[in-house]
Motif scaffolding. Sequence first.
Motif, short mmCIF file in Angstrom:
data_model
loop_
_atom_site.label_atom_id
_atom_site.label_comp_id
_atom_site.label_asym_id
_atom_site.label_seq_id
_atom_site.Cartn_x
_atom_site.Cartn_y
_atom_site.Cartn_z
N LEU A 602 -0.64 -16.39 8.53
CA LEU A 602 0.60 -16.19 7.79
C LEU A 602 0.33 -15.29 6.71
CD1 LEU A 602 3.70 -17.34 8.10
CD2 LEU A 602 3.03 -19.11 6.22
N VAL A 603 1.22 -14.27 6.45
CA VAL A 603 1.36 -13.44 5.53
C VAL A 603 2.46 -13.38 4.52
CG1 VAL A 603 1.00 -11.00 4.86
CG2 VAL A 603 -0.33 -11.81 6.78
N THR A 604 2.62 -13.63 3.41
CA THR A 604 3.81 -13.65 2.44
C THR A 604 3.64 -12.95 1.27
OG1 THR A 604 4.28 -16.13 3.46
CG2 THR A 604 5.54 -15.50 1.30
N ALA A 605 4.63 -12.39 1.08
CA ALA A 605 4.70 -11.40 -0.39
C ALA A 605 5.86 -12.08 -1.15
CB ALA A 605 4.87 -9.89 0.03
N VAL A 606 5.53 -12.38 -2.38
CA VAL A 606 6.57 -12.85 -3.44
C VAL A 606 6.61 -11.95 -4.54
CG1 VAL A 606 7.19 -14.70 -4.68
CG2 VAL A 606 5.79 -15.21 -2.75
N GLY A 607 7.53 -11.36 -4.74
CA GLY A 607 7.88 -10.44 -5.89
C GLY A 607 8.80 -11.16 -6.98
N MET A 608 8.70 -10.97 -8.28
CA MET A 608 9.68 -11.18 -9.07
C MET A 608 9.88 -10.22 -10.06
SD MET A 608 9.12 -14.65 -11.42
CE MET A 608 10.30 -15.18 -12.82
N PHE A 609 11.22 -9.92 -10.08
CA PHE A 609 11.64 -8.89 -10.96
C PHE A 609 12.61 -9.06 -12.04
CE2 PHE A 609 11.75 -8.08 -6.16
CZ PHE A 609 10.40 -7.46 -6.07
N GLY A 610 12.56 -8.29 -13.20
CA GLY A 610 13.36 -8.41 -13.95
C GLY A 610 14.62 -7.29 -13.95
N GLU A 611 15.74 -7.77 -13.48
CA GLU A 611 17.07 -7.02 -13.39
C GLU A 611 18.11 -7.45 -14.40
OE1 GLU A 611 19.32 -5.25 -9.81
OE2 GLU A 611 19.22 -7.44 -10.00
N GLU A 612 18.50 -6.81 -15.42
CA GLU A 612 19.64 -7.21 -16.21
C GLU A 612 20.76 -7.65 -15.42
OE1 GLU A 612 21.22 -5.20 -20.26
OE2 GLU A 612 22.03 -4.09 -18.27
N ALA A 613 21.38 -8.90 -15.90
CA ALA A 613 22.23 -9.49 -15.02
C ALA A 613 23.62 -8.77 -14.90
CB ALA A 613 22.45 -11.04 -15.54
N LYS A 614 24.08 -8.09 -16.04
CA LYS A 614 25.39 -7.14 -15.83
C LYS A 614 25.26 -5.99 -15.54
CE LYS A 614 27.98 -10.14 -18.76
NZ LYS A 614 28.96 -10.21 -20.15
N GLY A 615 24.11 -5.22 -16.27
CA GLY A 615 24.04 -3.82 -16.07
C GLY A 615 23.16 -3.29 -14.93
N GLY A 616 22.29 -4.33 -14.38
CA GLY A 616 21.54 -3.87 -13.18
C GLY A 616 20.18 -2.96 -13.45
N LYS A 617 19.95 -2.60 -14.71
CA LYS A 617 18.77 -1.70 -15.06
C LYS A 617 17.37 -2.92 -15.11
CE LYS A 617 18.97 -2.12 -20.13
NZ LYS A 617 19.20 -1.12 -21.34
N GLN A 618 16.34 -2.20 -14.91
CA GLN A 618 15.25 -3.11 -15.01
C GLN A 618 14.77 -3.54 -16.32
OE1 GLN A 618 12.01 -1.49 -12.81
NE2 GLN A 618 13.29 -0.89 -11.01
N VAL A 619 14.41 -4.71 -16.68
CA VAL A 619 14.37 -5.22 -17.91
C VAL A 619 12.83 -6.14 -17.83
CG1 VAL A 619 16.58 -5.38 -18.53
CG2 VAL A 619 15.92 -7.29 -17.61
N THR A 620 12.44 -6.55 -18.94
CA THR A 620 11.14 -7.47 -19.05
C THR A 620 11.28 -8.90 -18.63
OG1 THR A 620 9.19 -8.01 -20.24
CG2 THR A 620 11.47 -7.99 -21.16
N LEU A 621 10.32 -9.41 -18.05
CA LEU A 621 10.41 -10.88 -17.68
C LEU A 621 9.91 -11.64 -18.64
CD1 LEU A 621 8.98 -10.59 -13.87
CD2 LEU A 621 11.43 -11.38 -14.52
N LYS A 622 9.10 -10.86 -19.77
CA LYS A 622 8.72 -11.96 -20.72
C LYS A 622 9.54 -12.97 -21.43
CE LYS A 622 5.61 -11.37 -24.64
NZ LYS A 622 5.18 -10.36 -25.62
N GLY A 623 8.93 -14.20 -21.30
CA GLY A 623 9.77 -15.33 -22.07
C GLY A 623 10.64 -16.17 -20.90
N THR A 624 10.58 -15.72 -19.72
CA THR A 624 11.39 -16.31 -18.57
C THR A 624 10.74 -17.77 -18.27
OG1 THR A 624 11.66 -14.42 -17.33
CG2 THR A 624 11.85 -16.35 -16.10
N GLY A 625 11.67 -18.61 -18.28
CA GLY A 625 11.17 -20.04 -18.01
C GLY A 625 10.66 -20.55 -19.41
N GLY A 626 11.02 -20.01 -20.66
CA GLY A 626 10.36 -20.64 -21.63
C GLY A 626 8.91 -20.32 -22.13
N GLY A 627 8.03 -19.33 -21.29
CA GLY A 627 6.77 -19.23 -21.57
C GLY A 627 6.68 -17.69 -22.25
#
Length: 749
Positions: A602-627
């Motif tokens: 079994l092969v699985t790829a997991v990608g997590m991306f920072g995408e501005e909720a309204k504008g759709g532009k790429q943004v940082t993930l830093k601070g997600t989940g309070g970390g």
Amino acid sequence: MGRADARRAAQGRNRRAKPKTKAKKGGIRRFFTWKKLLGAFLGVCLLGILGFIGLYLYVDVPDQGNAAATTQSNVYKYADGTVMARKGLLNRETVKIDEIPEPVQHAFVAAENKTFYQDSGVDLKGTLRGVLNTLRGRGKQGGSTITQQYVKNYYLSQEQTVSRKLQEIVISLKVDNKLDKKDILAGYMNTSYYGRGAYGIQAAAQAYYGVDVDKLTVSQGAYLASLLQAPSQYDWAIASEAGKKRVQERWAYTLDNMVEMKWLSPEDRQKQKFQEPIKPKPLPGVAGQIGYFVNAANDELIRKGVDEKELAAGGWTITLGIDKKRQQELEKAVKNKLTDDLKPDVRKVDRDAQLGAVSVDPKTGHVVAMYGGAGYTKHYTNNATRADFQPASTFKPLIFASALENHAKTQSGVPITPDTVYDGRNRRPVVGGTKPFAPPNEDERSYGRISVQQATNNSVNSVFAQMGADVGLDEVKKTAVGLGMDGSRMDVQPAMTLGTMGASPLQMAGAYATLDNHGKKVTPSLVVKAEHGSQETELPDPIGSQVLTRNTADTVTSVLRGVVNDGTAKEAIGGTDYQAAGKTGTSDDNKSAWFVGYTPKLVTAVGMFGEEAKGGKQVTLKGTGGGGRVNGGGYPAKIWAAYTAAAIGDDTGAKFDLETDLGSGGGPVNTPPPSQTPSHTPSQTPSQTPSQTPSQTPSRTPSHSPSQTPSHSPSRTPSKPPESPPASPTAGSGGSGNNGRPPGFDDLG
């Protein structure tokens, strides 16, 4: 002379005066005189004319529309045959010709058939060309008038056969005699497919510009008219750069034709600006993950040759490889390990976190589970198939694979293996590259002398930047494209060694599945079977040819086991009761974080991306989940581990069948004898990494030394250690052991 002599003389003269007879024509020439050929040609023409007259009298205009006009559903099924979804209600609203602005009407005529208002409904020259090309097996050909296209859309089918083409001609001639040109044009604009699930000009106006048809401008009308030639290729939201260029060229061609036909003044033509369509919005009815499945399956079938209009017309039964149990486990893992941890009402950054995942069976190539995002009606873009975020360090194993496949050597001529020692200092300039390049390591960490195995475990940028130069960037790209990555997104620049190109979880799953499949190409396929009526569409086998040697693929797998056992993914995955291999990835601006891993089955790829909720532009993930920084060894690896443990079930005893003695799965190779090990006193390197300690031999196989992991992991070492002393720019002759360097060490890379 006597009488007898005179008589004989006269007879001789008569014989000489008698004209010679021509020799009879022999053989095949008797049958091919110009008169006979002309007669045969005229006979064929007469038969053709009589046959067409008979056909004209025999074929009637149908009383009602075809299947597309009456609408059928497509049925989508899970791998076990149970129904996943039925989708078939066409997004269409018929409008009268008077509701369509006249300039928009003219734009469609200018784009498709300038002589529409004068012709008899059939372009005989273009149609004959289409028939001949159909007979030659050259597929779909242009040349139809607007009347013919309307007849095909409304009365007939999209199949390419001579009989269907002849029907089209006869019906078009009769329809042209029967209906007003305006009615034909309205029928054509209302029955055409524009992409985005939109049938008809009204649905298209809403789908692409968010307005009703009567509000369309000339520029917008010209785009919609241009779109009909290739809806999926020309849809601005998903078109490639080449597709965008072609549709703009066709848009300009349409407006220029309007000027030629006196429907638009040259002055107004100059004022026209290309208006980009709005982003697509999901249609109601197919929510959750199923919406992603249906759209992805349709896109895949179109790429594999199924006619887009015929697919949209319905009547298909499409079986996907999605395993219901595994799909449930993937969604559960995302919820338990990520979404339950997010508080979008409290932390703004949590609103921007997107996640995509794809799970593939490496033996069949079938996609068995997919996570596209929060839900099709909530987040239209499928995060599992989007290819606009950087894969970061998950690209590094492909560089190493290219090195092994090309038998590459370091700048000093040392063969590149898992045990080759590089200089892992932070921001060390690459030697022998195409351009000056000195990338930072994560958290500006310096590693000094470090083996390829350790550099992979700890994702050391400086090592792989140098390795890319050693292999050759063109060769690295060639290997990556061979493994299924998109070459059009890959600039051959030194920074590509850090995974700066765009890639999707689907593509990365395919590349790693090829490694898992011992180098035999795996192209992940969502669709297992597609049937239209009683006919099954032939689909290409997801398992292709050998693109890497088995030794190369198995060696990379062996090295990637070290990342799971003792590297950046150990904290999330270490201690599992099954064999696994994989690689983390975190972009330097933290806009993406990845873990791509695999077990023997079994092969699985997991990608997590920072995408501005309204504008759709790429943004940082830093601070997600309070970390703080979101690393690939965090959320992505944890989701992967939770899903994989549940997905493989009781099959935890499966082991990699590797034909290699290199990497963490094998023993050390070319290990220097203790007498050749360089000596570093504590005063020289107060906080050197273990690879610089007197115990050089064990450091060649870090996967067997858990105690080394904490000192190597940037995520667990917030303070910046002193850099190691710079290596001599003239050193590095390779494995000769001169100047106290062990075999396999290269100061220059």
